[in-house]
Structure formats: structure tokens, C-alpha cells
Write a protein that holds these residues in place. Structure first.
Motif, PDB file in Angstrom:
ATOM      1  N   PRO A 148       3.269  -0.191 -16.364  1.00 48.68           N
ATOM      2  CA  PRO A 148       3.202   0.483 -15.543  1.00 48.68           C
ATOM      3  C   PRO A 148       5.009   0.948 -14.975  1.00 48.68           C
ATOM      4  O   PRO A 148       5.556  -0.098 -14.880  1.00 48.68           O
ATOM      5  CB  PRO A 148       2.553   0.849 -14.151  1.00 48.68           C
ATOM      6  CG  PRO A 148       2.757  -0.799 -14.037  1.00 48.68           C
ATOM      7  CD  PRO A 148       2.889  -1.292 -15.288  1.00 48.68           C
ATOM      8  N   LYS A 157      11.683   8.537 -11.914  1.00 47.48           N
ATOM      9  CA  LYS A 157      10.824   7.132 -13.169  1.00 47.48           C
ATOM     10  C   LYS A 157      12.217   6.445 -12.591  1.00 47.48           C
ATOM     11  O   LYS A 157      13.461   7.384 -13.027  1.00 47.48           O
ATOM     12  CB  LYS A 157      10.283   7.881 -14.127  1.00 47.48           C
ATOM     13  CG  LYS A 157      10.270   6.521 -15.225  1.00 47.48           C
ATOM     14  CD  LYS A 157      10.096   6.315 -16.625  1.00 47.48           C
ATOM     15  CE  LYS A 157      10.402   4.968 -17.147  1.00 47.48           C
ATOM     16  NZ  LYS A 157       9.966   5.363 -18.504  1.00 47.48           N
ATOM     17  N   ARG A 184       6.811   3.915  -6.114  1.00 46.08           N
ATOM     18  CA  ARG A 184       5.778   2.839  -5.964  1.00 46.08           C
ATOM     19  C   ARG A 184       5.630   3.144  -7.574  1.00 46.08           C
ATOM     20  O   ARG A 184       6.741   3.566  -8.293  1.00 46.08           O
ATOM     21  CB  ARG A 184       4.844   4.671  -6.073  1.00 46.08           C
ATOM     22  CG  ARG A 184       5.206   4.876  -4.721  1.00 46.08           C
ATOM     23  CD  ARG A 184       4.125   6.151  -4.458  1.00 46.08           C
ATOM     24  NE  ARG A 184       4.494   5.883  -3.031  1.00 46.08           N
ATOM     25  CZ  ARG A 184       4.180   7.292  -1.673  1.00 46.08           C
ATOM     26  NH1 ARG A 184       3.399   8.251  -2.797  1.00 46.08           N
ATOM     27  NH2 ARG A 184       4.295   7.787  -0.632  1.00 46.08           N
ATOM     28  N   ARG A 235       0.796  -0.943  -0.051  1.00 42.58           N
ATOM     29  CA  ARG A 235      -0.079   0.455   0.083  1.00 42.58           C
ATOM     30  C   ARG A 235       1.418   1.719  -0.041  1.00 42.58           C
ATOM     31  O   ARG A 235       2.315   1.098   0.181  1.00 42.58           O
ATOM     32  CB  ARG A 235      -1.126  -0.269   1.185  1.00 42.58           C
ATOM     33  CG  ARG A 235      -0.522  -0.305   1.922  1.00 42.58           C
ATOM     34  CD  ARG A 235      -1.084  -0.170   3.612  1.00 42.58           C
ATOM     35  NE  ARG A 235      -0.576   0.044   4.992  1.00 42.58           N
ATOM     36  CZ  ARG A 235       0.435   0.982   5.964  1.00 42.58           C
ATOM     37  NH1 ARG A 235       0.121   2.596   4.960  1.00 42.58           N
ATOM     38  NH2 ARG A 235       0.508   0.800   6.522  1.00 42.58           N
ATOM     39  N   VAL A 236       0.073   2.621  -0.291  1.00 42.05           N
ATOM     40  CA  VAL A 236       1.267   3.820   0.134  1.00 42.05           C
ATOM     41  C   VAL A 236       0.762   4.090   1.440  1.00 42.05           C
ATOM     42  O   VAL A 236       0.236   4.226   2.085  1.00 42.05           O
ATOM     43  CB  VAL A 236       0.516   4.928  -1.236  1.00 42.05           C
ATOM     44  CG1 VAL A 236       1.064   5.963  -1.208  1.00 42.05           C
ATOM     45  CG2 VAL A 236      -0.120   4.387  -2.631  1.00 42.05           C
ATOM     46  N   MET A 294       2.291   8.904 -12.118  1.00 45.29           N
ATOM     47  CA  MET A 294       2.303  10.249 -10.275  1.00 45.29           C
ATOM     48  C   MET A 294       0.861  11.106 -10.114  1.00 45.29           C
ATOM     49  O   MET A 294       1.712  11.926 -11.178  1.00 45.29           O
ATOM     50  CB  MET A 294       3.455   9.877  -9.919  1.00 45.29           C
ATOM     51  CG  MET A 294       4.333   8.881  -9.852  1.00 45.29           C
ATOM     52  SD  MET A 294       4.302   8.574  -8.273  1.00 45.29           S
ATOM     53  CE  MET A 294       3.592   8.966  -6.807  1.00 45.29           C
ATOM     54  N   ASP A 308      -4.549  -1.524 -10.085  1.00 44.62           N
ATOM     55  CA  ASP A 308      -5.662  -0.496 -11.520  1.00 44.62           C
ATOM     56  C   ASP A 308      -7.053  -2.108 -11.932  1.00 44.62           C
ATOM     57  O   ASP A 308      -7.540  -1.193 -12.579  1.00 44.62           O
ATOM     58  CB  ASP A 308      -4.657   0.713 -12.356  1.00 44.62           C
ATOM     59  CG  ASP A 308      -4.204   0.832 -11.421  1.00 44.62           C
ATOM     60  OD1 ASP A 308      -4.752   1.637 -10.816  1.00 44.62           O
ATOM     61  OD2 ASP A 308      -3.312   1.457 -12.317  1.00 44.62           O
ATOM     62  N   ARG A 339       3.218   2.929 -10.717  1.00 46.54           N
ATOM     63  CA  ARG A 339       2.175   3.448 -10.874  1.00 46.54           C
ATOM     64  C   ARG A 339       1.702   3.437 -12.725  1.00 46.54           C
ATOM     65  O   ARG A 339       2.828   4.191 -13.487  1.00 46.54           O
ATOM     66  CB  ARG A 339       2.061   4.618 -10.237  1.00 46.54           C
ATOM     67  CG  ARG A 339       1.863   4.636  -9.065  1.00 46.54           C
ATOM     68  CD  ARG A 339       0.333   4.318  -8.868  1.00 46.54           C
ATOM     69  NE  ARG A 339       0.388   4.468  -7.291  1.00 46.54           N
ATOM     70  CZ  ARG A 339       0.391   3.617  -6.646  1.00 46.54           C
ATOM     71  NH1 ARG A 339       0.481   2.388  -7.205  1.00 46.54           N
ATOM     72  NH2 ARG A 339      -0.314   3.352  -5.357  1.00 46.54           N
ATOM     73  N   ALA A 340       0.711   4.089 -13.253  1.00 44.72           N
ATOM     74  CA  ALA A 340       0.796   4.301 -14.841  1.00 44.72           C
ATOM     75  C   ALA A 340       0.881   5.603 -15.081  1.00 44.72           C
ATOM     76  O   ALA A 340       1.961   6.509 -15.236  1.00 44.72           O
ATOM     77  CB  ALA A 340      -0.491   4.306 -14.591  1.00 44.72           C
TER      78      ALA A 340
END
Length: 184
Positions: free
Chosen positions: A155, A47, A33, A19-20, A38, A86, A35-36
Motif C-alpha cells: 500500500p 503520496k 495514512r 485507526r483513522v 485514498m 484490508d 492505504r491502497a
């Protein structure tokens, strides 16, 4: 570079959580993290790589349930879903005939990618895993790629710091090591 200690004075405390987390409250220098993209925030994101996601199942599960031959065949299988993804309730797959979206309602949903991997190895269904989690199990034959010509979106992997001030020498050294390790 792998296996060689390049910063012997560096100390690393690793907190593994899918989790974040609140970086300031948790006292973290850096968070990784996936993710597609931020979201806008006060955090500084850099990145450092890209993660591939693929579909897997155990050989035993596939022997009992059969190997899907097309994305549409996924609907007839037991899906183990990743709560934080997602793509929990649908998979958009890209393959030889373009993109296809498959609606899902996984009867089993977990919030930890290592538990997901172990459930797939135990024959509990079909699920998606990131390459850094699936590679060892696939190499050992514990998991088999399902629909190998189809993939989910890839991602980005971001290194996140609370501010530009968080980029001291230890964080820079750690991120340099991560970038090198993530190169294909």
C-alpha cells in the motif's frame, strides 16, 4: 540527513493510533495514512512513500509448528490478524508462481501493529507486518520471514491535511523530512 536537526524550532506532538482519526476534531495538522488508495474526501492527500508487507513468525513458533513451504501451508498455522488491515480474512500473495489468495479466519485479532509484532515475537503464530515495524525485530533475530519469496500488496503511504491551507512551513518541513526518511 538522519540524526541531524534541520529545523530546531519545529515542535512535534505525535499521536500514535492505528485507526483513522478525525483530523479537524482532533486538531491535527497532518495524518499519515497507509492505504491502497485514498477515498474521495475533503482531505488533501499526498503520496510520500510505499510500505512493504511481509509474513513473519518467531523462531520458537516455527521450530514448534514448522516453516510453511507454500502459501497453501499457511492454512495449517495459527494466524494473528490485524483488525484494520484490508487483508484480515484473506492474504493475496504474489510470488514466483503468480498470485494466490489464501482464505483466513485468525483466532487472534489485534488492532495495533506494535502489539501484533510483540505477539508474533512471543510465539503466538504467523502474521503480516509492515517493514517499518518488522525491520528491527527481524534484524535482531526475534522474527523470521515466512515464505520470503511471497509478498502482500504494497500500500501507499499518504500524508493527509485537512485542506491546502494546512500546508504551512512547519507541515512542509515535516513532510520533507518524512519523504527523505522513507527513501529506500
Amino acid at each position: 540527513m538522519r540524526g541531524r536537526i534541520t529545523n530546531p524550532d519545529l515542535r512535534l506532538t505525535l499521536s500514535m493510533d492505528d485507526r483513522v482519526v478525525d483530523m479537524v476534531e482532533g486538531g491535527f495538522d497532518v495524518s499519515i495514512r497507509i492505504r491502497a488508495a485514498m477515498p474521495d474526501s475533503a482531505l488533501v492527500a499526498r503520496k510520500i512513500g510505499t510500505m512493504r508487507q511481509r509474513i513473519f513468525a518467531s523462531p520458537a513458533y516455527l521450530e514448534d509448528a514448522g516453516m510453511p513451504q507454500s502459501p497453501e501451508d499457511i492454512a495449517g498455522h495459527k494466524i494473528v490478524g490485524f483488525l484494520l488491515a484490508d487483508h484480515l480474512t484473506s492474504w493475496t500473495l504474489t510470488g514466483p508462481s503468480g498470485a494466490k489468495t489464501i482464505p483466513l479466519d485468525p483466532p487472534l485479532r489485534v488492532g495495533n501493529s506494535l502489539v501484533l509484532r510483540d505477539l508474533l515475537i512471543a510465539g503466538q503464530g504467523i502474521g503480516t507486518l509492515p517493514d517499518f515495524v518488522s525491520n528491527p525485530a527481524e534484524a535482531q533475530g526475534d522474527l523470521v520471514r515466512v515464505l520470503p519469496d511471497w509478498e502482500l500488496p504494497a500500500p501507499e503511504i499518504f500524508a493527509v491535511t485537512a485542506s491546502r491551507l494546512g500546508m504551512d512551513a512547519k507541515v512542509t518541513a515535516f513532510l520533507d523530512h518524512l519523504r527523505a526518511a522513507l527513501r529506500p
